[in-house]
Design a protein around this motif. Structure first.
Motif, PDB file in Angstrom:
ATOM      1  N   LEU A  38       0.846  -1.196   0.000  1.00  0.00           N
ATOM      2  CA  LEU A  38       0.000   0.000   0.000  1.00  0.00           C
ATOM      3  C   LEU A  38       0.879   1.242   0.000  1.00  0.00           C
ATOM      4  N   ARG A  39       0.503   2.213  -0.819  1.00  0.00           N
ATOM      5  CA  ARG A  39       1.249   3.466  -0.883  1.00  0.00           C
ATOM      6  C   ARG A  39       0.273   4.642  -0.814  1.00  0.00           C
ATOM      7  N   ARG A  40       0.550   5.582   0.088  1.00  0.00           N
ATOM      8  CA  ARG A  40      -0.240   6.803   0.116  1.00  0.00           C
ATOM      9  C   ARG A  40       0.256   7.729  -0.982  1.00  0.00           C
ATOM     10  N   ILE A  41      -0.683   8.318  -1.731  1.00  0.00           N
ATOM     11  CA  ILE A  41      -0.323   9.249  -2.790  1.00  0.00           C
ATOM     12  C   ILE A  41      -0.911  10.612  -2.466  1.00  0.00           C
ATOM     13  N   ARG A  42      -0.598  11.600  -3.290  1.00  0.00           N
ATOM     14  CA  ARG A  42      -0.991  12.975  -3.012  1.00  0.00           C
ATOM     15  C   ARG A  42      -2.508  13.090  -2.844  1.00  0.00           C
ATOM     16  N   ALA A  43      -2.920  13.724  -1.767  1.00  0.00           N
ATOM     17  CA  ALA A  43      -4.341  13.868  -1.459  1.00  0.00           C
ATOM     18  C   ALA A  43      -4.925  15.073  -2.183  1.00  0.00           C
ATOM     19  N   THR A  44      -6.255  15.076  -2.276  1.00  0.00           N
ATOM     20  CA  THR A  44      -6.977  16.195  -2.840  1.00  0.00           C
ATOM     21  C   THR A  44      -8.022  16.645  -1.830  1.00  0.00           C
ATOM     22  N   GLY A  45      -7.907  17.892  -1.345  1.00  0.00           N
ATOM     23  CA  GLY A  45      -8.866  18.394  -0.369  1.00  0.00           C
ATOM     24  C   GLY A  45      -8.842  17.562   0.898  1.00  0.00           C
ATOM     25  N   SER A  46     -10.028  17.156   1.346  1.00  0.00           N
ATOM     26  CA  SER A  46     -10.135  16.378   2.585  1.00  0.00           C
ATOM     27  C   SER A  46      -9.977  14.883   2.367  1.00  0.00           C
ATOM     28  N   GLU A  47      -9.759  14.466   1.137  1.00  0.00           N
ATOM     29  CA  GLU A  47      -9.727  13.048   0.788  1.00  0.00           C
ATOM     30  C   GLU A  47      -8.310  12.490   0.838  1.00  0.00           C
ATOM     31  N   ALA A  48      -8.120  11.360   1.531  1.00  0.00           N
ATOM     32  CA  ALA A  48      -6.862  10.624   1.478  1.00  0.00           C
ATOM     33  C   ALA A  48      -6.909   9.658   0.297  1.00  0.00           C
ATOM     34  N   ARG A  49      -5.748   9.438  -0.320  1.00  0.00           N
ATOM     35  CA  ARG A  49      -5.687   8.549  -1.477  1.00  0.00           C
ATOM     36  C   ARG A  49      -4.619   7.478  -1.258  1.00  0.00           C
ATOM     37  N   VAL A  50      -4.987   6.242  -1.597  1.00  0.00           N
ATOM     38  CA  VAL A  50      -4.095   5.103  -1.406  1.00  0.00           C
ATOM     39  C   VAL A  50      -4.053   4.298  -2.699  1.00  0.00           C
ATOM     40  N   MET A  51      -2.861   3.820  -3.041  1.00  0.00           N
ATOM     41  CA  MET A  51      -2.677   2.969  -4.208  1.00  0.00           C
ATOM     42  C   MET A  51      -2.239   1.575  -3.748  1.00  0.00           C
ATOM     43  N   LEU A  52      -2.920   0.561  -4.255  1.00  0.00           N
ATOM     44  CA  LEU A  52      -2.535  -0.824  -4.002  1.00  0.00           C
ATOM     45  C   LEU A  52      -1.582  -1.256  -5.111  1.00  0.00           C
ATOM     46  N   VAL A  79      -9.355   4.656  -2.994  1.00  0.00           N
ATOM     47  CA  VAL A  79      -8.382   3.574  -3.164  1.00  0.00           C
ATOM     48  C   VAL A  79      -8.398   3.110  -4.612  1.00  0.00           C
ATOM     49  N   GLY A  80      -7.223   3.055  -5.210  1.00  0.00           N
ATOM     50  CA  GLY A  80      -7.068   2.519  -6.556  1.00  0.00           C
ATOM     51  C   GLY A  80      -5.946   1.503  -6.564  1.00  0.00           C
ATOM     52  N   SER A  81      -5.633   0.987  -7.738  1.00  0.00           N
ATOM     53  CA  SER A  81      -4.507   0.051  -7.866  1.00  0.00           C
ATOM     54  C   SER A  81      -3.633   0.489  -9.014  1.00  0.00           C
ATOM     55  N   ALA A  82      -2.343   0.142  -8.911  1.00  0.00           N
ATOM     56  CA  ALA A  82      -1.375   0.624  -9.885  1.00  0.00           C
ATOM     57  C   ALA A  82      -1.478  -0.106 -11.225  1.00  0.00           C
ATOM     58  N   ALA A  83      -2.028  -1.307 -11.226  1.00  0.00           N
ATOM     59  CA  ALA A  83      -2.120  -2.105 -12.453  1.00  0.00           C
ATOM     60  C   ALA A  83      -3.230  -3.131 -12.285  1.00  0.00           C
ATOM     61  N   ALA A  84      -3.546  -3.799 -13.365  1.00  0.00           N
ATOM     62  CA  ALA A  84      -4.557  -4.849 -13.309  1.00  0.00           C
ATOM     63  C   ALA A  84      -4.091  -5.995 -12.422  1.00  0.00           C
ATOM     64  N   TRP A 112     -13.901   3.164  -4.086  1.00  0.00           N
ATOM     65  CA  TRP A 112     -13.118   1.927  -4.257  1.00  0.00           C
ATOM     66  C   TRP A 112     -13.036   1.656  -5.755  1.00  0.00           C
ATOM     67  N   LEU A 113     -11.864   1.958  -6.358  1.00  0.00           N
ATOM     68  CA  LEU A 113     -11.747   1.975  -7.812  1.00  0.00           C
ATOM     69  C   LEU A 113     -10.501   1.215  -8.274  1.00  0.00           C
ATOM     70  N   PRO A 114     -10.441  -0.091  -8.044  1.00  0.00           N
ATOM     71  CA  PRO A 114      -9.278  -0.864  -8.502  1.00  0.00           C
ATOM     72  C   PRO A 114      -9.281  -1.004 -10.019  1.00  0.00           C
ATOM     73  N   GLU A 115      -8.113  -1.329 -10.552  1.00  0.00           N
ATOM     74  CA  GLU A 115      -8.027  -1.651 -11.972  1.00  0.00           C
ATOM     75  C   GLU A 115      -8.644  -3.038 -12.222  1.00  0.00           C
ATOM     76  N   GLN A 116      -8.699  -3.416 -13.478  1.00  0.00           N
ATOM     77  CA  GLN A 116      -9.408  -4.629 -13.867  1.00  0.00           C
ATOM     78  C   GLN A 116      -8.743  -5.898 -13.361  1.00  0.00           C
TER      79      GLN A 116
END
Length: 255
Positions: A38-52, A79-84, A112-116
């Motif tokens: 898990l990696r925290r990435i740059r946030a926008t406003g009040s939202e935290a963002r994490v990449m799997l 939350v997103g993911s870096a690749a499928a 919750w928006l993972p890649e395919q």
């Protein structure tokens, strides 16, 4: 020489998002092991963002991955993911498993928006996603599955989604595709020969007052209100790129 017994990999990742009291969202828990980084990435406003980030191939046959995310009151998390995610056959026998557990508290929000997920020929994967929302929570959840790489048959893929809002179950949906799945999965009543299938779940408290109307979204997608402040969009497409376009357009229509 003794017999070598091959077992699958066990890996887990956990996220906790919490209101930091300063208009933002803190991540007091952000931990993963094995192939689940898990990696925290740059946030926008009040939202935290994490990449799997997948640190290894998989899941392979016999693997068991588990991801858990909890959004506490007043927090916002994307939350997103870096690749499928690619389900592959492995040396270990039996199906692989990927379990996702999401909990969203009052006045909080999760995207919750993972890649395919790509089901490779010879693989056998069961995915279970369970979402528990408080009554005033908000959610955008996207799931996309691609059946086989270009020019190959899919593996066995079973996907089950359960959604609860305020302690009430509003959606239980399961789809099984590929070799050994119930007959008819590729027929006109299910995928009709398409090789990408996905769903979008949107939960907003205002849908209780003004639920979106059920309707078709083109030829291969449909929007249906659920028994709660939620809507479900289900779509099929020839490939993953077209599927993503359909789901993005559906989300845009909801504002």
């Amino acid at each position: 020489m003794g017999r070598v017994i091959v077992t699958g990999v066990r890996a887990a990742a956990r996220i906790v998002a919490r209101d930091d009291g300063r208009g933002g969202t803190a991540l007091p828990v952000l931990e993963g092991d094995g192939p689940l980084a898990l990696r925290r990435i740059r946030a926008t406003g009040s939202e935290a963002r994490v990449m799997l980030v997948g640190a290894m191939s998989g899941p392979l046959g016999g693997d068991h991955f588990a991801v858990e995310a909890g959004v506490e009151s007043g927090a916002r998390l994307r939350v997103g993911s870096a690749a499928a995610t690619i389900a592959l056959p492995g040396q270990a026998k039996g199906e692989s498993r990927y379990d996702v557990r999401l909990t969203v508290a009052e006045e909080s929000e999760l995207h919750w928006l993972p890649e395919q997920l790509i089901s490779v020929c010879g693989s056998d994967l069961r995915v279970t996603t369970r979402v528990d929302l408080a009554g005033s929570a908000r959610l955008v959840l996207r799931e996309e599955q691609v059946l086989g790489r270009v020019g190959e048959e899919p593996g066995r893929l079973t996907s089950r989604l359960t959604l609860r809002i305020g302690g009430r179950t509003v959606l239980v949906q399961e789809l099984a595709c590929g070799p050994g799945a119930p007959g008819g999965w590729d027929g006109p009543a299910v995928l009709a020969g398409h090789r990408a299938v996905g769903q979008l779940v949107v939960v907003r408290p205002e849908f209780t007052r003004e639920p979106p109307a059920a309707r078709m979204l083109g030829e291969c997608a449909a929007l249906a209100p659920l028994a709660g402040p939620a809507v479900l969009v289900t779509a099929v497409a020839a490939d993953g790129l077209r599927l993503r376009r359909v789901l993005d357009e559906a989300l845009a229509t909801l504002g």
